[in-house]
Design a protein around this motif. Structure first.
Motif, PDB file in Angstrom:
ATOM      1  N   VAL A 293       0.828  -1.339   0.180  1.00  0.00           N
ATOM      2  CA  VAL A 293      -0.068   0.065   0.137  1.00  0.00           C
ATOM      3  C   VAL A 293       1.096   1.250  -0.198  1.00  0.00           C
ATOM      4  O   VAL A 293       2.213   1.124   0.494  1.00  0.00           O
ATOM      5  N   THR A 294       0.285   2.432  -0.427  1.00  0.00           N
ATOM      6  CA  THR A 294       0.884   3.594  -0.472  1.00  0.00           C
ATOM      7  C   THR A 294       1.499   4.033   1.074  1.00  0.00           C
ATOM      8  O   THR A 294       0.594   3.662   2.036  1.00  0.00           O
ATOM      9  N   ARG A 295       2.645   4.503   1.380  1.00  0.00           N
ATOM     10  CA  ARG A 295       3.013   4.692   2.624  1.00  0.00           C
ATOM     11  C   ARG A 295       1.915   5.874   3.376  1.00  0.00           C
ATOM     12  O   ARG A 295       1.470   6.628   2.734  1.00  0.00           O
ATOM     13  N   ILE A 296       1.860   5.607   4.693  1.00  0.00           N
ATOM     14  CA  ILE A 296       1.033   6.474   5.569  1.00  0.00           C
ATOM     15  C   ILE A 296       1.438   8.051   5.145  1.00  0.00           C
ATOM     16  O   ILE A 296       0.614   8.779   5.054  1.00  0.00           O
ATOM     17  N   ALA A 297       2.948   8.330   5.237  1.00  0.00           N
ATOM     18  CA  ALA A 297       3.318   9.548   5.093  1.00  0.00           C
ATOM     19  C   ALA A 297       2.712  10.343   3.529  1.00  0.00           C
ATOM     20  O   ALA A 297       2.839  11.500   3.583  1.00  0.00           O
ATOM     21  N   SER A 298       2.550   9.461   2.524  1.00  0.00           N
ATOM     22  CA  SER A 298       2.261   9.822   1.581  1.00  0.00           C
ATOM     23  C   SER A 298       0.588   9.912   1.452  1.00  0.00           C
ATOM     24  O   SER A 298      -0.048  10.628   0.745  1.00  0.00           O
ATOM     25  N   LEU A 301      -3.191  13.565   3.629  1.00  0.00           N
ATOM     26  CA  LEU A 301      -3.133  14.761   2.993  1.00  0.00           C
ATOM     27  C   LEU A 301      -2.445  15.946   3.911  1.00  0.00           C
ATOM     28  O   LEU A 301      -1.986  16.924   3.369  1.00  0.00           O
ATOM     29  N   ASP A 302      -2.590  15.806   5.255  1.00  0.00           N
ATOM     30  CA  ASP A 302      -1.920  16.745   6.255  1.00  0.00           C
ATOM     31  C   ASP A 302      -0.899  16.064   7.026  1.00  0.00           C
ATOM     32  O   ASP A 302      -1.230  15.063   7.811  1.00  0.00           O
ATOM     33  N   PRO A 303       0.249  16.263   7.111  1.00  0.00           N
ATOM     34  CA  PRO A 303       1.400  15.443   7.628  1.00  0.00           C
ATOM     35  C   PRO A 303       1.215  15.691   9.237  1.00  0.00           C
ATOM     36  O   PRO A 303       1.850  14.996   9.833  1.00  0.00           O
ATOM     37  N   ARG A 304       0.654  16.419   9.844  1.00  0.00           N
ATOM     38  CA  ARG A 304       0.585  17.012  11.012  1.00  0.00           C
ATOM     39  C   ARG A 304      -0.486  15.870  11.576  1.00  0.00           C
ATOM     40  O   ARG A 304      -0.329  15.762  13.129  1.00  0.00           O
ATOM     41  N   PHE A 305      -1.226  14.988  10.754  1.00  0.00           N
ATOM     42  CA  PHE A 305      -1.877  13.963  11.439  1.00  0.00           C
ATOM     43  C   PHE A 305      -1.276  12.569  11.485  1.00  0.00           C
ATOM     44  O   PHE A 305      -2.069  11.642  11.960  1.00  0.00           O
ATOM     45  N   PHE A 330       9.339   7.898   5.489  1.00  0.00           N
ATOM     46  CA  PHE A 330       9.482   7.783   4.368  1.00  0.00           C
ATOM     47  C   PHE A 330       8.093   7.773   3.454  1.00  0.00           C
ATOM     48  O   PHE A 330       7.116   7.625   4.017  1.00  0.00           O
ATOM     49  N   ARG A 331       8.289   8.367   2.377  1.00  0.00           N
ATOM     50  CA  ARG A 331       7.148   8.483   1.513  1.00  0.00           C
ATOM     51  C   ARG A 331       7.175   7.622   0.220  1.00  0.00           C
ATOM     52  O   ARG A 331       8.256   6.949  -0.072  1.00  0.00           O
ATOM     53  N   GLY A 332       6.083   7.110  -0.443  1.00  0.00           N
ATOM     54  CA  GLY A 332       6.168   6.479  -1.562  1.00  0.00           C
ATOM     55  C   GLY A 332       4.647   6.149  -1.814  1.00  0.00           C
ATOM     56  O   GLY A 332       3.706   5.795  -1.136  1.00  0.00           O
ATOM     57  N   VAL A 333       4.328   5.970  -3.187  1.00  0.00           N
ATOM     58  CA  VAL A 333       3.097   5.680  -3.771  1.00  0.00           C
ATOM     59  C   VAL A 333       3.005   4.574  -4.415  1.00  0.00           C
ATOM     60  O   VAL A 333       3.930   4.444  -5.426  1.00  0.00           O
ATOM     61  N   LYS A 334       2.223   3.853  -4.094  1.00  0.00           N
ATOM     62  CA  LYS A 334       1.993   2.466  -4.838  1.00  0.00           C
ATOM     63  C   LYS A 334       0.975   2.849  -6.230  1.00  0.00           C
ATOM     64  O   LYS A 334       0.399   3.689  -6.168  1.00  0.00           O
ATOM     65  N   GLU A 335       1.495   2.197  -7.137  1.00  0.00           N
ATOM     66  CA  GLU A 335       0.771   2.537  -8.562  1.00  0.00           C
ATOM     67  C   GLU A 335       0.540   1.147  -9.340  1.00  0.00           C
ATOM     68  O   GLU A 335       1.124   0.027  -8.995  1.00  0.00           O
ATOM     69  N   ASP A 336      -0.663   1.139 -10.119  1.00  0.00           N
ATOM     70  CA  ASP A 336      -1.179  -0.096 -10.526  1.00  0.00           C
ATOM     71  C   ASP A 336      -0.541  -0.333 -11.897  1.00  0.00           C
ATOM     72  O   ASP A 336      -1.093   0.145 -12.982  1.00  0.00           O
ATOM     73  N   ARG A 337       0.547  -0.694 -11.751  1.00  0.00           N
ATOM     74  CA  ARG A 337       1.432  -0.881 -13.137  1.00  0.00           C
ATOM     75  C   ARG A 337       2.499  -1.805 -12.944  1.00  0.00           C
ATOM     76  O   ARG A 337       2.987  -2.116 -11.545  1.00  0.00           O
ATOM     77  N   ALA A 338       3.334  -2.373 -14.044  1.00  0.00           N
ATOM     78  CA  ALA A 338       4.577  -3.016 -13.830  1.00  0.00           C
ATOM     79  C   ALA A 338       5.564  -2.282 -12.986  1.00  0.00           C
ATOM     80  O   ALA A 338       5.692  -1.119 -13.216  1.00  0.00           O
TER      81      ALA A 338
END
Length: 448
Positions: A293-298, A301-305, A330-338
């Motif tokens: 899954v996409t990392r929680i930091a990414s 929408l508001d990093p204060r949370f 760490f930040r990171g976004v999961k994408e639906d692709r190879a």
């Protein structure tokens, strides 16, 4: 010893090994020497202990073709990671530090290079290995029309795969030989010293298969912890019918970040009610991030949370897991692709000194909240009662028997006041305690 005797104290630090050590994206050439990268993880075990973790949850470590979820040999360590001696050294080093080790079992499907599947391709429909898979054989004179998937050839059988991924060949879980094989695999690595298994894609496997496998596994290893990856469906029925100890709590994961993003604590409240119901039967594996899954930091929408998310994770019932890197923001976004998982499965530096300076505040926040959790192990089975609720403010009590903690959360740009019973003290977070608790804008607090 039953798993309940030790899992109640557990906080997992989850690692995706192939990414963590920067391994090649595909298997080494046959005959290549092992890369001996598993020992690099040993250098991070003290970091995990300082974090507050009591166990290491490893992603796939067995021989595979690419990302680890396309296994070709369940009895061999992936040469990109090392060999059996490297694994034994990692296991021993973890146990010396009091860390349990959870393995990732990919038992729904295998890679096309799995020997029994290669035997099917080489020998045809009459090979004994055909019973391992769900196969549909073409007419001898006709090529297979595979709908553009590009994997079937004239004379090659069509087969069930995992969610449309043609490189992942689904096993036939009604086959006695598959039951026997997976039972041997699980017992082999538990005999070697592993403390339990995460069962990948457990939701795709018939419960009767797990029941058949886990009976003899538990007979030899009654202390092993078995958790299934289940994304949706009837969690309680899956645990009961499959004989699992736990499943992954994706419902709560979604409610945490979604309620914080939407300023809608009513969603979280509803999810916590369902979570309480699960806890009557089993203790879910809880998390705000993992390798899929996409990392929680990414995601937020508001990093204060981020502190709010962690306060929820570590004060509600469950067995918490922290995904490596999340404790550093760490930040990171999961994408639906190879290759779409690469951003959330990065390499770590050679040691903690190689981490950038920006993540240590998040690390200390994790330490603080894990410390609260470890000092209150009864939270493992705690149920939650919502005491005060609006879209942007929430006060709940997590309790087990007479013991309890209060959690106050404020998403508003304005201070928020809460009536807190019992004259508590603040354990984590910040606020003013007089007749009531007053939180600052975007504030949070855990009280006892």
């Amino acid at each position: 010893m039953a798993p309940e005797d030790w899992i109640r104290y557990a906080v997992w630090w989850q690692i995706y090994p192939l990414g963590f050590v920067g391994a090649e994206p595909a298997a080494l050439d046959p005959g290549s020497a092992p890369a001996h990268r598993l020992p690099e993880i040993i250098g991070w075990l003290d970091y995990a202990v300082r974090l507050g973790a009591s166990g290491i949850a490893l992603g796939p470590v067995f021989s595979s073709e690419t990302h680890g979820y396309d296994t070709v040999d369940y009895f061999t360590i992936d040469p990109r990671l090392g060999d059996e001696a490297d694994f034994d050294a990692l296991l021993a080093a973890a146990h010396e530090r009091g860390l349990r080790v959870l393995l990732d079992g990919v038992f729904n499907h295998v890679g096309r290079g799995f020997p029994e599947f290669q035997q099917v391709l080489a020998e045809g429909r009459n090979t004994p290995s055909a019973s391992w898979f769900h196969l549909t054989w073409p007419d001898a004179a006709a090529a297979v029309d595979d709908g553009g998937r590009g994997s079937a050839r004239a004379g090659e059988p069509d087969y069930r795969d995992f969610e449309g991924h043609r490189q992942l060949v689904a096993l036939n879980h009604d086959s006695p030989v598959v039951v026997e094989h997976i039972t041997k695999v699980m017992n082999h690595w538990l005999d070697r010293g592993a403390d339990g298994w995460r069962l990948d894609a457990a939701y795709a496997v018939p419960a009767r298969f797990w029941k058949a496998v886990l009976g003899p596994v538990r007979a030899g290893h009654p202390e092993a912890y078995i958790v299934g990856e289940v994304i949706h469906g009837d969690y309680t029925a899956t645990v009961r019918e499959a004989g699992l100890d736990s499943v992954t709590q994706y419902e709560l994961w979604k409610a945490v970040w979604s309620s914080l993003n939407d300023h809608n604590f009513f969603e979280l409240s509803s999810s916590l009610e369902r979570h309480n119901a699960f806890l009557e039967t089993f203790v879910p594996l809880t998390f705000v991030g993992n390798h899929d899954v996409t990392r929680i930091a990414s995601r937020l929408l508001d990093p204060r949370f981020l502190p709010h998310a962690l306060a929820i994770l570590f004060t509600t019932g469950g067995t918490p897991s922290v995904y490596y890197g999340d404790e550093q923001g760490f930040r990171g976004v999961k994408e639906d692709r190879a290759g779409g998982d690469d951003a959330v499965r990065p390499a770590f530096p050679a040691g903690p000194d190689g981490l950038g300076p920006g993540g240590w505040e998040v690390y200390r926040l994790h330490q603080e909240m894990i410390g609260v959790r470890r000092r209150h192990p009864w939270l493992h089975r705690a149920s939650t009662e919502v005491l005060s609720l609006t879209n942007q403010q929430m006060l709940f009590r997590s309790a087990h028997g007479p013991k309890g903690l209060l959690v106050a959360l404020n998403l508003s740009d304005q201070p928020a006041a809460f009536n807190v019973p019992g004259g508590p003290v603040i354990l984590a977070g910040s606020g003013k305690l007089q007749d009531r608790l007053t939180l600052p804008p975007q504030g949070w607090a855990v009280l006892e």
